[in-house]
Design an enzyme around this catalytic site. Sequence first.
Site, PDB file in Angstrom:
ATOM      1  N   GLY A  88       8.183 -12.095   0.701  1.00  0.00           N
ATOM      2  CA  GLY A  88       6.815 -12.571   0.473  1.00  0.00           C
ATOM      3  C   GLY A  88       6.726 -13.898  -0.253  1.00  0.00           C
ATOM      4  O   GLY A  88       5.851 -14.710   0.021  1.00  0.00           O
ATOM      5  N   GLU A  89       7.608 -14.131  -1.197  1.00  0.00           N
ATOM      6  CA  GLU A  89       7.490 -15.330  -2.035  1.00  0.00           C
ATOM      7  C   GLU A  89       8.393 -16.473  -1.569  1.00  0.00           C
ATOM      8  O   GLU A  89       8.032 -17.641  -1.690  1.00  0.00           O
ATOM      9  CB  GLU A  89       7.830 -15.020  -3.499  1.00  0.00           C
ATOM     10  N   PHE A 123      -2.589 -12.845  -2.330  1.00  0.00           N
ATOM     11  CA  PHE A 123      -1.627 -13.847  -2.786  1.00  0.00           C
ATOM     12  C   PHE A 123      -1.421 -13.814  -4.300  1.00  0.00           C
ATOM     13  O   PHE A 123      -1.095 -14.818  -4.904  1.00  0.00           O
ATOM     14  CB  PHE A 123      -2.054 -15.245  -2.320  1.00  0.00           C
ATOM     15  N   ALA A 148       8.720  -4.027   0.294  1.00  0.00           N
ATOM     16  CA  ALA A 148       9.479  -3.587   1.475  1.00  0.00           C
ATOM     17  C   ALA A 148      10.728  -2.824   1.070  1.00  0.00           C
ATOM     18  O   ALA A 148      10.993  -1.712   1.560  1.00  0.00           O
ATOM     19  CB  ALA A 148       9.839  -4.792   2.348  1.00  0.00           C
ATOM     20  N   GLY A 156      -1.379  -7.989   4.230  1.00  0.00           N
ATOM     21  CA  GLY A 156      -1.073  -8.903   5.328  1.00  0.00           C
ATOM     22  C   GLY A 156       0.416  -9.117   5.442  1.00  0.00           C
ATOM     23  O   GLY A 156       0.904  -9.845   6.311  1.00  0.00           O
TER      24      GLY A 156
END
Lengths: 178, 338, 751
Positions: free
Chosen positions: C699-700, C237, C506, C463
């Site tokens: 992700g964010e 994270f 990605a 993850g």
Amino acid sequence: MGSSIGAAGSRSESQAKPAAISITLTVNGESRTLSVAPWTTLLDLLRDRLDLTGTKKGCDHGQCGACTVLLDGRRVTSCLTLAVMKDGAEIVTIEGLANGDADALHPLQKAFIEHDAFQCGYCTPGQICSAAGLIAEGRAKTADDIRELMSGNICRCGAYPNIVAAIQEAMDAMGGRR
Amino acid sequence: MNNFAYSRAADVADAVRQIAADRNAKFIAGGTNLIDLMKYDVERPVRLIDITRLPLRAVEETRDGGVRVGALVPNSDLAYHPLIEARYPLLASAILAGASAQLRNMASTGGNLLQRTRCLYFYDTATPCNKREPGSGCSAINGINRTNAILGTSEACIATHPSDMCVALAALEATVHVAGPSGERCIDFADFHRLPGDTPDRDTNLESQEIITAIELPAKGFAENHSYLKIRDRLSYAFALVSVAAALEINGGRIRDARLALGGVAHKPWRDREAEALLQGAVPERTVFAKAADRLLRDAKGYAHNAFKIDLARRAIIRTLAQAANATPQIQSVKKIR
Amino acid sequence: MTSSIGTATSRVDGRAKVTGRAKYAGEFNVPGLAYGAVVMSTITKGRIARIDTTQALKVEGVIDILTHDNRPPMASDDKDYSDDVAPEGGSPFRPLYDDRIRFNRQPIALVLAEDWETARFAATLVQVHYEVEGFATDLHAELERARAVDKPVKPRGDASKALARAALRLSADYLIPAEYHNPMEPFAATVIWDGDGKLTIHDKTQGVQNVQRYVCGIFHLKPDDVRVTSPFVGGAFGSGLRPQYEVVLATLGALKLKRPVRVVLTREEMYGLSYRPMTLERLALGASAEGALDAVMHEAIAMTSRNEDFSRNDTAWAELLYKSSNARYVHKLAALDVVTPADMRAPGAATGVYALECAMDELAVALKLDPLELRLRCYSERDQGSGQPYSSKQLRECYRQGAEAFGWAKRNAAPRSMRDGSELVGWGMATGVWEALQMPFATRILLTANGHVEVSCAATDIGTGTYTVMAQVAADMLGAPVDSITVKLGDSSLPQAQVEGGSWTAASVAHAIANAADDLRKELLALAQTMPNSPLQGLKLDDVVLADGAIAAKGDTRRSIGLADVMRQAGVERIEKERGSDFKEDDKHAHNTHSAVLAEVKVDEELGVIRVTRVVNAVAAGRIINTKTATSQIMGGVVWGIGMALHEEALVDHAFGRVMNANIAEYHVPVNADIHEVKVIFVEEPDSVINPLGIKGVGEIGIVGVAAAVANAVYHATGTRVRDLPITLDKLARPTGSGDLELGQSRAAKQ
């Protein structure tokens, strides 16, 4: 500026290592006789001595559930379990959950993959072993029950809704099997 | 964790013999609190005496209609035991409000009584704490004390007792059976835990060479009108800010007997007979509950961060008594408060 | 052949994770392993006068104890301790370097023993004598000393004047406490001394090549001699973007002992690592009576360490979201005696947008406007900082679909107006925004004659699903099934990668794969065309596709040759192609992801217990490669946002300068019982501008706006505005005007 002394302070205890004790455990169906020091937790024994690293160390204080294994069929946190106290016990870890068949998956393992009930995967073995214990206990009837009774397993990635869905599916698949 | 020696006790007499022989030994059963504290270097026993093989696992009815619970009965087994579920649902509920399923599987009945405080400073050997190092001072009084006690505190310590189960046991007026070098004795639950006073290092009145063998529940279980309500910072797996065990006997529209015990507010499960007396004979309604709450909290004292607990406890008492009176006890897996 | 991109594909690494076979950094059990236990400072500032290891060294099984006095040599220049993510111009912390104590829980010694238990015991016997100095750890006490940092976002117009003239003014202060990442896997490193001066390092990190360069810098080693792997990462994270001290300690141990060493940090030691900095966010909004923004002023004051200036964009998010001709942003840092803060999930945005979106809610209340309607009135089609249009921005559609799924139209605007028995019901909403970034990454595709494909990159999967999306993209590009593709990640010897962060992985790896696949197709076509009577004669690269294990003419699958045949005929056993992501710079557009978050809370009226019963997060983030793993990413962000709103807070005792809830029982993160219904919607957002595949990353964005939506819902339920997170029940009971007054002054004034 003052002075301060940290860490242990003065101690008078001895520096000898504690004497090891011979115990026998059945781990994932296999009987193992081991010489274990009293201060070794079941978690450290599994990970460091038996190379069963599927059982995870997340907090080492019973606060996160990552180290959950089945001990005589019940879910426990292996980090707060001294191995010497469990002489004769039967342990099932994530590696042995599917009856030790390396290629088979337990219904929970299948459901966790299908429902994407994890991301980083680190809490996952503990979640799955905890869920296996939960199903065996037979106390969870509703989603609320599952949420409450799985609250000892922290998932920092935040997969909780998927974990609940996976457990519900596995419960159905197992037909209430205890 | 220090280099302790390990031995097993064969029976109660052996356990008592072993502990008497070693002043710095400790019994271990579930280990959920002791091993935790040993890893933080807060507890440093030179010997652990494993008592898990002692025959203290029975839950059985007593001749006078109560139930005797062996000290080694795991918390989960006790909560789910048919006798407890049917006759002491308050106790079952309180147990299920505590810890996690895994820890309840491990923790023993006797060990639950001997849990040590979760005061942040007690756990941190880098800070002074009179409970951990007598005479070193209390860091919590002027420190972070949001979770600390509001009742029965002293200049030396404002720690709370963390157990949920004990709050119910206090309300139910359980008896603690112990064995020691000079034989067996019983301790009323109200006398088991201590207030900190100037010896906060002593949590209980159990002598150092004694072992808990059983908890005895009296016949009266308040199975009709009871509730255990736990208020905390997240919805599960957290220690209580305030918890309330309420047990009422209601007959003919009036309260005939009342028990009220609080967790998270004091060094021991907190009961107040005067507050309970205010309920006795009264019609169960909020005004009466409020009077009892005010009486119970009359000497409550807040510190920098925990003064909110006084009003929270008042509201929680009223609510829990209402739940008990209405026979709508809180169900621990349902997070909406009834 | 159907496309894999865009499907709900299960994680390709799922089986390894559910069976316990996935190996994390602290799980490489090698012969001769020595175990390290850390000794931490118990003071906050000063120097080590003396470390007495006599008693500890007497413990049977202790091999050595490393301190600043006896450690192997380390570099002496700051630049050698820098890393890809280090703040510019700072002086990075050097573990075991000297006798200075700079923060509480600083590592000051490493006990090395034959097993973990022995090391842990001996560590408790190490006696440290300190000379103690005064220190500062309280941001509130240092606000006046905070210095402004340069930020690229320039002011527009005259915000002060516009604010003064506005029909309605709102100013409020919001506070986010220090929060710790608390990944489930503790930081761990296993360093294997290979005997010839070479090291193999298994480290928990979000960037293996970053760690490789860092270790080489500190120990003056050659890159060829240091291999860093991190095949699985148990959550990070942001905490694993910069190298953490466990890798330095384990490497010191391995160099000293000339044997393998493992250091696994305890949960408590993780509180001596990085965290999201406590930040005070001061908002002032000026608006017309119709809800047009005239002025936005956003000042952030955050904590940092004395040795490094860490800051992220907290303040300029209104640039992207809301029209306003006047704006001013200030970011200040207060240096404290703490370890340097770090990126944590949507750094800057999670905090800054929290404040902005709560202020917008307060403004809506003051204007008697529906909060969603206010957002629409202020909606901006351009990044107002640059004046550029977006490559794509479907935020309007997020609002629409989110509101519809949530049932927002049924909301009664008045606070305390909705109930469910004993509970007050609150509905709140907020906007989320993040950057759509892409970075240079390289990938290698290896095709073997038996049809097996291996795709590799030094990137890590923390993850996030990187293994899976890479397999999917490769499958589509190569016309092969996902399960025929092996993805290798997390090894510094693999093709170049940036750290895994910022939601850029990605998009970056997908295009690197597409490029390498183009090269592969080119070579296969050339080989196929050399075959006698090749059906592909005369075709150009764009005329052929790879599908079903063959190379075929586009639109005419009868003209095809199996890849195995092509390779056999050519006598080629393997074809390997490596390419970078090679993005074209697009400096004509703004690139962002957006979201609309709607939350329902139920608050017990008498007791203040808050439950988040429903959250809808409607996200516009370009093309979604994997709807299953992307949904999980957003869901995780929602859980984080709920934790941020209600639970998370490091409790620091400033008398000691020490985090007192340095564990995961008293530092609360959400547990299963805290999370109920979470609905994730991906709004269609075609984007042919940002990159050829239209990928933005997720992700964010999932966390941004969530804390604000929850906080706004709590206000709607209770009529009480709590601006200092987390919203614990005691704050709801706080007498109005007290407690949050010094931090949360708010007034809405009408002219």
